[in-house]
Motif scaffolding. Structure first.
Motif, PDB file in Angstrom:
ATOM      1  N   ALA A  82       0.852  -1.185   0.000  1.00  0.00           N
ATOM      2  CA  ALA A  82       0.000   0.000   0.000  1.00  0.00           C
ATOM      3  C   ALA A  82       0.892   1.240   0.000  1.00  0.00           C
ATOM      4  N   GLY A  83       0.499   2.237  -0.776  1.00  0.00           N
ATOM      5  CA  GLY A  83       1.193   3.509  -0.747  1.00  0.00           C
ATOM      6  C   GLY A  83       2.342   3.666  -1.726  1.00  0.00           C
ATOM      7  N   VAL A  84       2.626   2.641  -2.526  1.00  0.00           N
ATOM      8  CA  VAL A  84       3.743   2.760  -3.464  1.00  0.00           C
ATOM      9  C   VAL A  84       3.359   3.546  -4.721  1.00  0.00           C
ATOM     10  N   LYS A 110       0.366   2.649  -6.872  1.00  0.00           N
ATOM     11  CA  LYS A 110      -0.308   1.872  -7.910  1.00  0.00           C
ATOM     12  C   LYS A 110      -1.501   2.644  -8.476  1.00  0.00           C
ATOM     13  N   THR A 111      -2.332   3.148  -7.566  1.00  0.00           N
ATOM     14  CA  THR A 111      -3.515   3.872  -8.017  1.00  0.00           C
ATOM     15  C   THR A 111      -3.124   5.101  -8.828  1.00  0.00           C
ATOM     16  N   CYS A 112      -2.083   5.784  -8.386  1.00  0.00           N
ATOM     17  CA  CYS A 112      -1.634   6.973  -9.114  1.00  0.00           C
ATOM     18  C   CYS A 112      -1.142   6.608 -10.513  1.00  0.00           C
ATOM     19  N   LEU A 113      -0.431   5.505 -10.628  1.00  0.00           N
ATOM     20  CA  LEU A 113       0.050   5.070 -11.948  1.00  0.00           C
ATOM     21  C   LEU A 113      -1.126   4.798 -12.889  1.00  0.00           C
ATOM     22  N   TYR A 142       7.138  -1.052  -6.416  1.00  0.00           N
ATOM     23  CA  TYR A 142       7.668  -0.624  -5.120  1.00  0.00           C
ATOM     24  C   TYR A 142       7.990   0.856  -5.199  1.00  0.00           C
ATOM     25  N   ASP A 143       8.312   1.442  -4.045  1.00  0.00           N
ATOM     26  CA  ASP A 143       8.562   2.877  -3.952  1.00  0.00           C
ATOM     27  C   ASP A 143      10.073   3.049  -3.783  1.00  0.00           C
ATOM     28  N   LEU A 153       8.536  -5.389 -13.153  1.00  0.00           N
ATOM     29  CA  LEU A 153       8.869  -4.744 -11.883  1.00  0.00           C
ATOM     30  C   LEU A 153       8.966  -3.245 -12.124  1.00  0.00           C
ATOM     31  N   VAL A 154       8.294  -2.473 -11.268  1.00  0.00           N
ATOM     32  CA  VAL A 154       8.296  -1.026 -11.436  1.00  0.00           C
ATOM     33  C   VAL A 154       8.734  -0.350 -10.143  1.00  0.00           C
ATOM     34  N   GLY A 155       9.779   0.505 -10.246  1.00  0.00           N
ATOM     35  CA  GLY A 155      10.177   1.351  -9.127  1.00  0.00           C
ATOM     36  C   GLY A 155       9.549   2.714  -9.347  1.00  0.00           C
ATOM     37  N   ASN A 156       8.615   3.111  -8.483  1.00  0.00           N
ATOM     38  CA  ASN A 156       7.874   4.363  -8.700  1.00  0.00           C
ATOM     39  C   ASN A 156       8.421   5.487  -7.815  1.00  0.00           C
TER      40      ASN A 156
END
Ligand SMILES: Nc1nc2c(ncn2[C@@H]2O[C@H](COP(=O)(O)OP(=O)(O)O)[C@@H](O)[C@H]2O)c(=O)[nH]1
Ligand SMILES: [Mg+2]
Lengths: 754, 203
Positions: free
Chosen positions: B16-18, B20-23, B87-88, B117-120
């Motif tokens: 939670a909080g990484v 995902k929703t924003c992306l 992940y963040d 894999l995505v580093g946001n």
């Protein structure tokens, strides 16, 4: 020209003059008439002129008067301009007077209030005191100080203001104290009395908070009593299995009643738009009680232990059932799952109730759109952060785990206990599995959560696609034993053993039955899936009538997973049919068709009529096919039987084509073949509901070619004209077919332009 | 019915909080949502994109990261064509949880699922996970790797377009050996790209 005929000229002239003269006479006559007319009018005109000249002086008068009128109007406009200016200043003056009056009133009231408030406090007449303070608070404080500075007796006014300010803080303290005292004494009348005084003192938020805090204690004590009763209920009680759901219902109904009864009170004394403040306080108690019920439920129902076991088994997959963990019988979870869905649904309902109430209150009390959105946002947060939401999510999570276990285990059980009743085409696992899936999805609908429904649908798709279809596939993978028996015989054995329930009587029959049943099960499952899709959609629409388009999309996407189950089942049937083709169709059909080679296809006229009377080849073939088909007709479902007939037809036509290509024909031989192909096609058309033309296309065309009287006739069928066929044979294939006719010359065939 | 030729399901997972929703919002709506709350259960968005003249419909499932929603979110893994694990880059714990997420993916998703894999949040100054660390992790686990910023719209479009292109390529190559009767199941309406037909497995 004139000299050419003078006499006629004169005559002409004379005639002209006479005519002219006549004209002039007529003119004269008319003029005389006119003159007479004018003469007659003269007197009339003279009279008119006399009248007009009499009017002239009057006109002069009118002109003067009009001039006067213009002047007057100008004057009026000037003075009205002056008057309106005066009115304007009068208005300003009047406003000042009003304001002054207000200030005077304020001053008078200030005096009265400041004198009265203390007396009221001393008399314990808090309503009166609060009314004074309320009056004081309604005065514009800045105006009040301005008035004070405008006047001589500043100190007097300021003294009153201070008195009132003191009095109001004094009253606030007293009212708060008295309210608490009343609460402690359970003195309902006083509670209500002071509840009404708070808003007079400008203590709206405090009043609501104090009052709702009091209500919390009431709710708490009732809830505690309910929980205690619940815990004391004997296992033999018929509500035992749902007692925690019952307890939650009592809690929520109690809260709803409190909200419903006190909302009008708050609205009357505090004004609309303040319900959210009350809800915020009450929600805290709701959270406390919900958590308590939840914790107790979890303990008594041993939920964590069960979830742990279930997770463990789910992780291992239900196939490896002989682990060290003791399995839970899915039937034993039925009641618990029922209770959870009920608890979840009731929580959801309560949350919806609160949302509806606050929104309605905001709609009435808060006209400003921006403020309203703030309220909505705040409400959202209150609910999102509340413990009852957390508990709700936990309940759903537990429900989903247990339901998944229930579904997987029950399906595994249905498969393990699969039985074939005599004279049934499908076995019990189909009915049982879809009964279970339907039950689980229905139960998920009763939670009231779309996410829950979607998750169960997803799980159902997984269980059907991987577990259930895997079983069907596995049974087909065992193959269909072609065996040593003649098929008719095999069929009879199969039938009698099914009829007598003696399926164990022979390995071969048993395997055959298992194979055919799996094939039928797959077909029947397709129908079940279609029906499931329909029913589920309808039931969800009834249960959740207010789905938005996004929710609907979500649901439809999950339901589309069921159509991929259907696709999977169709693939399984195709696979099974291929098995049947190899095991049951090919070994029979090939010798039957190959018999074609045993007959000469070079007929004389005599031989032809003898042959035509019986058509021995094709009639034997048809008879054999008939036997084969009828042995499957009753044991396959109608749609599987259709598929089987298609498989058989393909095999027969393909094989026959191959065999024909190995034979040679004379003209009459071709004629016989053409007839035999027609008979065969006719027979199969009569057997099935689908069109066989396509499967017979190549064979029919081959027969047509072999049935040609002369080579050139091919142009009747080939080319770009109306009579031409849509050929399934390439020109090369066509020519090699022609080569089979011994009476066609090879080089002539080669020369054909196709 | 809209005229897309392929339909792919893309599921986003991660703590939670990484972001995902924003992306997802950035990609589907072109905005960076201010202060929306944590996702509850799963959210569902659709965007149709064009890849080489073909319309591709992406069905994007945005999942909640918290444990208590796991039984909901897990049910979506199986039918996913692509999984985006986020992940963040400014938060070590979100990176440390990746193995747990992978285990979950192994357990529930199809083995053929495309994994990314995505580093946001690369716009942030306080980076804790260097790019090469993320890259190495992705390589070790046979995943695509990309760093993004939903806030600055960095690499977001690219992430989803890359997935669409890859899945289409996959669908096409798998499509080739399957002609006649099975052809329509490949166009995505029945969402069976991940699972090749049972017959091929049986034979
Ligand atoms: N600086 C920065 N913040 C981001 C970015 N993406 C998301 N956030 C913030 O991270 C928080 C969580 O985002 P959210 O999308 O709700 O995370 P989720 O729980 O994974 O769906 C929010 O406060 C976002 O504003 C980004 O790319 N850069
Ligand atoms: Mg989210």
């Amino acid at each position: 020209m004139s000299s050419s005929n003078p006499s006629t000229n004169y005559a002409e002239l004379q005639r002209k003059y006479l005519q002219e003269l006549k004209h002039l006479e007529e003119e004269e006559e008319r003029l005389v008439d006119n003159l007479n007319n004018l003469f007659n009018q003269k007197t009339f005109l003279e009279d008119k002129v006399k009248g007009v000249s009499k009017l002239i002086p009057t006109l002069k008068v009118i002109k003067h008067e009009a001039q006067d009128l213009v002047n007057t109007i100008n004057d009026i406009s000037d003075s009205s301009e002056k008057i309106s200016g005066k009115i304007r200043s009068l208005d300003v003056a009047k406003n000042r007077v009003d304001e002054c009056q207000l200030r005077v009133n304020d001053l008078i009231d200030l005096d009265i209030c400041s004198q009265g408030v203390q007396a009221a406090i001393l008399d314990s007449d808090y309503e009166k005191g609060a009314a004074h303070v309320h009056r004081f608070l309604s005065m514009d404080q800045s105006v009040l100080t301005k008035t004070a500075t405008d006047m001589d007796n500043v100190s007097n006014i300021m003294k009153s203001v201070r008195t009132l300010q003191d009095a109001s803080s004094q009253l606030r303290a007293i009212v708060e104290h008295k309210f608490n005292e009343a609460v402690n004494n359970e003195d309902l009348t006083s509670i209500e009395r002071f509840f009404k005084i708070f808003p007079l003192l400008g203590m709206h938020e405090e009043g609501i908070k104090e009052f709702c805090t009091y209500l919390r204690t009431k709710i708490a004590s009732v809830a505690e009593k309910n929980l205690k009763t619940a815990m004391g209920i004997p296992q033999s009680d018929k509500r035992y299995g749902v007692i925690y759901a019952d307890t939650l219902v009592l809690l929520f109904e109690g809260l709803a009643r409190v909200i419903d009864t006190h909302q009008p009170l708050i609205e009357t004394y505090y004004g609309p738009g303040r319900l959210l403040s009350a809800i915020k306080v009450l929600q805290k108690e709701c959270d406390v009680q919900m958590k308590r019920v939840y914790a107790d439920w979890a303990k008594v129902r041993q939920i964590n232990k069960k979830i742990q076991v279930v997770n463990e088994i789910l992780r291992m997959g239900s196939s490896s059932s002989f682990g060290k963990i003791e399995k839970i019988d899915p039937k034993d979870l039925d009641i618990l799952i029922g209770e959870i869905t009920l608890m979840h649904y009731r929580t959801e309902l309560y949350i919806k109730f609160v949302q509806r109430k606050v929104m309605a209150d905001a709609d009435v009390g808060i006209p400003n759109q921006e403020d309203k959105e703030k309220i909505i946002k705040s409400l959202e947060n209150v609910i999102k952060d509340s413990d009852i939401s957390q508990c709700k999510h936990e309940l759903l999570s537990h429900y989903l785990r247990l339901e998944q276990y229930y579904m997987d285990e029950s399906i595994a059980k249905a498969v393990a206990m699969d039985t074939l009743e005599p004279s049934q085409q499908t076995s019990s696992m189909v009915d049982d599995t879809f009964f279970i899936v339907r039950k689980c999805i229905r139960r998920s609908i009763s939670t009231g959560s779309l996410d829950g429904i979607c998750a169960i649908i997803n799980n159902a798709c997984r269980a059907l696609e991987s577990d259930y279809c895997e079983v069907l596939k596995g049974r087909l993978r065992q193959g269909y034993p072609s065996g040593y028996l003649d098929l008719t015989q095999a069929y009879n054995v199969l039938q009698t053993s099914i009829q007598h329930g003696r399926l164990q009587s022979g390995d071969t029959e048993q395997s055959r039955t298992a194979f055919i049943t799996a094939l039928n099960n797959s077909d029947s499952s397709i129908e079940y899936v279609d029906a499931l899709c329909d029913h589920v959609m309808k039931e969800i629409e009834q249960a959740l009538p207010k789905m938005n388009s996004r929710d609907r999309g979500k649901l439809e996407s999950c339901l589309s997973g069921l159509s991929s189950v259907t696709a999977n089942l169709k693939d399984i049937i195709d696979y099974g049919m291929q098995q049947l083709r190899n095991a049951a169709v090919k070994p029979r059909v090939h010798p039957w068709v190959d018999a074609f080679l045993n007959v000469s296809h070079h007929f004389t006229e005599e031989e032809l009529s003898a042959y035509e009377a019986g058509e021995p080849f094709v009639q034997t073939l048809i008879m054999n096919l008939e036997t084969l088909l009828s042995s499957f007709k009753d044991i396959l479902t109608p749609s599987n039987f259709d598929a089987f007939t298609q498989v058989l037809t393909s095999e027969v036509t393909q094989r026959l084509e191959k065999i024909v290509m190995k034979s040679t024909f004379n003209r009459l031989g071709g004629l016989v073949l053409d007839k035999e192909v027609r008979s065969l096609a006719g027979y199969i058309t009569a057997t099935t509901s689908w069109s066989v033309r396509d499967k017979f296309a190549r064979l029919t065309q081959i027969a047509t070619v072999l049935n040609l009287e002369q080579l050139n006739e091919i142009y009747d069928y080939w080319g770009n004209h109306d009579g031409a066929l849509t050929w399934r044979l390439t020109p090369t294939e066509l020519k090699s077919v022609m080569q089979l006719r011994t009476d066609f010359k090879s080089d002539e065939i080669k020369r054909l332009k196709l | 019915m809209d005229d897309y030729k392929f339909l792919f399901k893309v599921v986003l997972v991660g703590n939670a909080g990484v972001g995902k929703t924003c992306l997802v919002r950035r990609f589907t709506q072109g905005l960076f949502p201010p202060g929306q709350g944590a996702t509850i259960g799963v959210d569902f968005m659709i965007k149709t994109v064009e890849v080489g003249n073909e319309k591709v419909k992406l069905q994007i499932w945005d999942t909640a990261g918290q444990e208590r929603f796991r039984s909901i979110t897990q049910s979506y893994y199986r039918s996913a064509h692509a999984l985006i694990l986020v992940y963040d880059i400014s938060c070590q714990p979100t990176f440390d949880c990746l193995p747990d997420w992978l285990r979950e993916i192994e357990e529930y998703a199809s083995s053929k699922v495309l994994r990314v894999l995505v580093g946001n949040k690369i716009d942030r100054e306080d980076r804790e996970i260097p790019t090469h660390v993320g890259e190495e992790f992705a390589e070790r686990h046979n995943m695509y790797f990309l760093e993004t910023s939903a806030k600055e719209s960095d690499n977001v479009e690219r992430l989803f377009m890359q997935i669409a292109e890859d899945l289409m390529k996959q669908a096409r190559t798998r499509d080739l050996p399957r002609y006649d009767s099975n052809a329509q199941s490949i166009n995505g309406r029945t969402s069976t790209i991940g699972d090749s037909s049972c017959c091929s497995k049986l034979q």
